[in-house]
Scaffold this motif. Structure first.
Motif, PDB file in Angstrom:
ATOM      1  N   GLN A 171     -85.793  15.020  20.279  1.00 19.31           N
ATOM      2  CA  GLN A 171     -85.556  16.141  21.192  1.00 19.31           C
ATOM      3  C   GLN A 171     -84.375  16.980  20.706  1.00 19.31           C
ATOM      4  OE1 GLN A 171     -84.348  14.923  25.116  1.00 19.31           O
ATOM      5  NE2 GLN A 171     -84.257  16.995  25.892  1.00 19.31           N
ATOM      6  N   LEU A 172     -83.292  16.320  20.317  1.00 18.43           N
ATOM      7  CA  LEU A 172     -82.124  17.046  19.837  1.00 18.43           C
ATOM      8  C   LEU A 172     -82.437  17.766  18.528  1.00 18.43           C
ATOM      9  CD1 LEU A 172     -79.184  17.851  20.231  1.00 18.43           C
ATOM     10  CD2 LEU A 172     -78.535  15.747  19.043  1.00 18.43           C
ATOM     11  N   LEU A 173     -83.167  17.118  17.636  1.00 13.47           N
ATOM     12  CA  LEU A 173     -83.542  17.765  16.377  1.00 13.47           C
ATOM     13  C   LEU A 173     -84.318  19.049  16.663  1.00 13.47           C
ATOM     14  CD1 LEU A 173     -83.783  17.848  13.293  1.00 13.47           C
ATOM     15  CD2 LEU A 173     -85.799  16.365  13.491  1.00 13.47           C
ATOM     16  N   ILE A 174     -85.227  18.999  17.599  1.00 15.91           N
ATOM     17  CA  ILE A 174     -86.002  20.185  17.953  1.00 15.91           C
ATOM     18  C   ILE A 174     -85.092  21.273  18.528  1.00 15.91           C
ATOM     19  CG2 ILE A 174     -87.749  21.057  19.565  1.00 15.91           C
ATOM     20  CD1 ILE A 174     -89.189  18.294  19.129  1.00 15.91           C
ATOM     21  N   MET A 175     -84.073  20.885  19.293  1.00 17.66           N
ATOM     22  CA  MET A 175     -83.162  21.841  19.910  1.00 17.66           C
ATOM     23  C   MET A 175     -82.283  22.570  18.893  1.00 17.66           C
ATOM     24  SD  MET A 175     -82.014  19.607  23.240  1.00 17.66           S
ATOM     25  CE  MET A 175     -80.653  20.668  23.674  1.00 17.66           C
ATOM     26  N   VAL A 176     -82.009  21.937  17.750  1.00 20.48           N
ATOM     27  CA  VAL A 176     -81.176  22.567  16.718  1.00 20.48           C
ATOM     28  C   VAL A 176     -81.971  23.740  16.148  1.00 20.48           C
ATOM     29  CG1 VAL A 176     -80.122  22.254  14.462  1.00 20.48           C
ATOM     30  CG2 VAL A 176     -79.895  20.467  16.194  1.00 20.48           C
ATOM     31  N   ASP A 177     -81.425  24.946  16.312  1.00 24.06           N
ATOM     32  CA  ASP A 177     -82.191  26.137  15.939  1.00 24.06           C
ATOM     33  C   ASP A 177     -81.465  27.091  15.005  1.00 24.06           C
ATOM     34  OD1 ASP A 177     -80.295  27.231  17.626  1.00 24.06           O
ATOM     35  OD2 ASP A 177     -81.730  27.840  19.165  1.00 24.06           O
ATOM     36  N   GLY A 178     -80.265  26.742  14.570  1.00 21.74           N
ATOM     37  CA  GLY A 178     -79.521  27.626  13.671  1.00 21.74           C
ATOM     38  C   GLY A 178     -78.821  28.756  14.399  1.00 21.74           C
ATOM     39  N   GLN A 179     -78.895  28.772  15.729  1.00 22.37           N
ATOM     40  CA  GLN A 179     -78.265  29.832  16.514  1.00 22.37           C
ATOM     41  C   GLN A 179     -77.409  29.287  17.652  1.00 22.37           C
ATOM     42  OE1 GLN A 179     -81.423  32.377  17.863  1.00 22.37           O
ATOM     43  NE2 GLN A 179     -82.060  32.877  15.793  1.00 22.37           N
ATOM     44  N   THR A 180     -77.740  28.096  18.132  1.00 23.67           N
ATOM     45  CA  THR A 180     -77.039  27.513  19.272  1.00 23.67           C
ATOM     46  C   THR A 180     -75.818  26.729  18.795  1.00 23.67           C
ATOM     47  OG1 THR A 180     -79.162  27.312  20.397  1.00 23.67           O
ATOM     48  CG2 THR A 180     -77.335  26.051  21.303  1.00 23.67           C
ATOM     49  N   ASP A 181     -74.669  26.978  19.409  1.00 21.19           N
ATOM     50  CA  ASP A 181     -73.455  26.278  18.983  1.00 21.19           C
ATOM     51  C   ASP A 181     -73.433  24.845  19.522  1.00 21.19           C
ATOM     52  OD1 ASP A 181     -72.502  26.378  21.640  1.00 21.19           O
ATOM     53  OD2 ASP A 181     -71.337  28.175  21.255  1.00 21.19           O
ATOM     54  N   VAL A 182     -72.536  24.047  18.962  1.00 18.71           N
ATOM     55  CA  VAL A 182     -72.439  22.627  19.301  1.00 18.71           C
ATOM     56  C   VAL A 182     -72.175  22.425  20.789  1.00 18.71           C
ATOM     57  CG1 VAL A 182     -71.076  20.529  18.945  1.00 18.71           C
ATOM     58  CG2 VAL A 182     -71.746  21.922  16.988  1.00 18.71           C
ATOM     59  N   ALA A 183     -71.262  23.191  21.354  1.00 18.22           N
ATOM     60  CA  ALA A 183     -70.943  23.030  22.775  1.00 18.22           C
ATOM     61  C   ALA A 183     -72.183  23.244  23.642  1.00 18.22           C
ATOM     62  CB  ALA A 183     -69.831  23.992  23.176  1.00 18.22           C
ATOM     63  N   SER A 184     -72.981  24.235  23.323  1.00 17.72           N
ATOM     64  CA  SER A 184     -74.202  24.500  24.093  1.00 17.72           C
ATOM     65  C   SER A 184     -75.223  23.394  23.901  1.00 17.72           C
ATOM     66  CB  SER A 184     -74.810  25.840  23.683  1.00 17.72           C
ATOM     67  OG  SER A 184     -73.935  26.891  23.999  1.00 17.72           O
ATOM     68  N   LEU A 185     -75.346  22.890  22.674  1.00 20.52           N
ATOM     69  CA  LEU A 185     -76.264  21.778  22.427  1.00 20.52           C
ATOM     70  C   LEU A 185     -75.873  20.561  23.259  1.00 20.52           C
ATOM     71  CD1 LEU A 185     -76.856  21.819  18.556  1.00 20.52           C
ATOM     72  CD2 LEU A 185     -78.548  22.264  20.338  1.00 20.52           C
TER      73      LEU A 185
END
Length: 161
Positions: free
Chosen positions: A30-44
């Motif tokens: 789920q987290l891998l899918i959420m990583v999009d190259g635009q969302t910062d760490v705090a938001s993730l």
């Protein structure tokens, strides 16, 4: 930590999304899918809603599935409080690995591996995890065959680096 740091999927990460070759546990996938190259760490971390989100990010990075594209890496500085990394022992890193390796063992052998999975979750260092996982490799090979044992070990290696 630079909470504005941004991670992107690597080619290996994109391949994992398509093939599920590593059979990641659901939360890690789920987290891998959420990583999009635009969302910062705090938001993730906020969106992931898991106590060990930072550890999961570190695990994905160590597995080569994500890479830092801007800012500071998660494990460089610890500002996330209780769930953050220990700069000396990298405790969150080990915590996430323990969980992932425990799930991997249970996925390989089912409920009969519960006792050994509990031992994996009690490990305190990467070296201890590696040694125990080598024992688990022999156990998987002996119980379900060499091919499954080799697959288990390849997944362990991907997690431990």
């Amino acid at each position: 930590m630079d909470k504005t740091g941004i991670y992107s999927k690597t080619p290996k990460g994109l391949e994992e999304i398509d093939t599920r070759a590593l059979k990641l546990p659901p939360k890690l996938r789920q987290l891998l899918i959420m990583v999009d190259g635009q969302t910062d760490v705090a938001s993730l971390v906020d969106r992931f809603e898991q106590e060990n989100a930072v550890g999961h990010i570190i695990a994905l990075e160590h597995m080569g599935l994500i890479t830092l594209s801007r800012g500071t890496a998660v494990h460089d500085v610890s500002e996330f409080g209780d769930g953050a990394n220990d700069p000396v022992g990298r405790e969150e890193d080990v915590s996430a690995l323990r969980l992932e390796l425990s799930h991997l063992l249970l996925d390989s052998l089912g409920p009969m591996a519960t006792d050994m999975a509990m031992k994996v979750e009690a490990c305190k260092s990467r070296a201890e995890l590696r040694a125990l996982c080598e024992t688990c490799r022999n156990m998987v090979t002996g119980m379900v065959g060499k091919a499954r044992g080799d697959k288990y070990w390849a997944q362990v290696e991907a997690l431990l680096g």
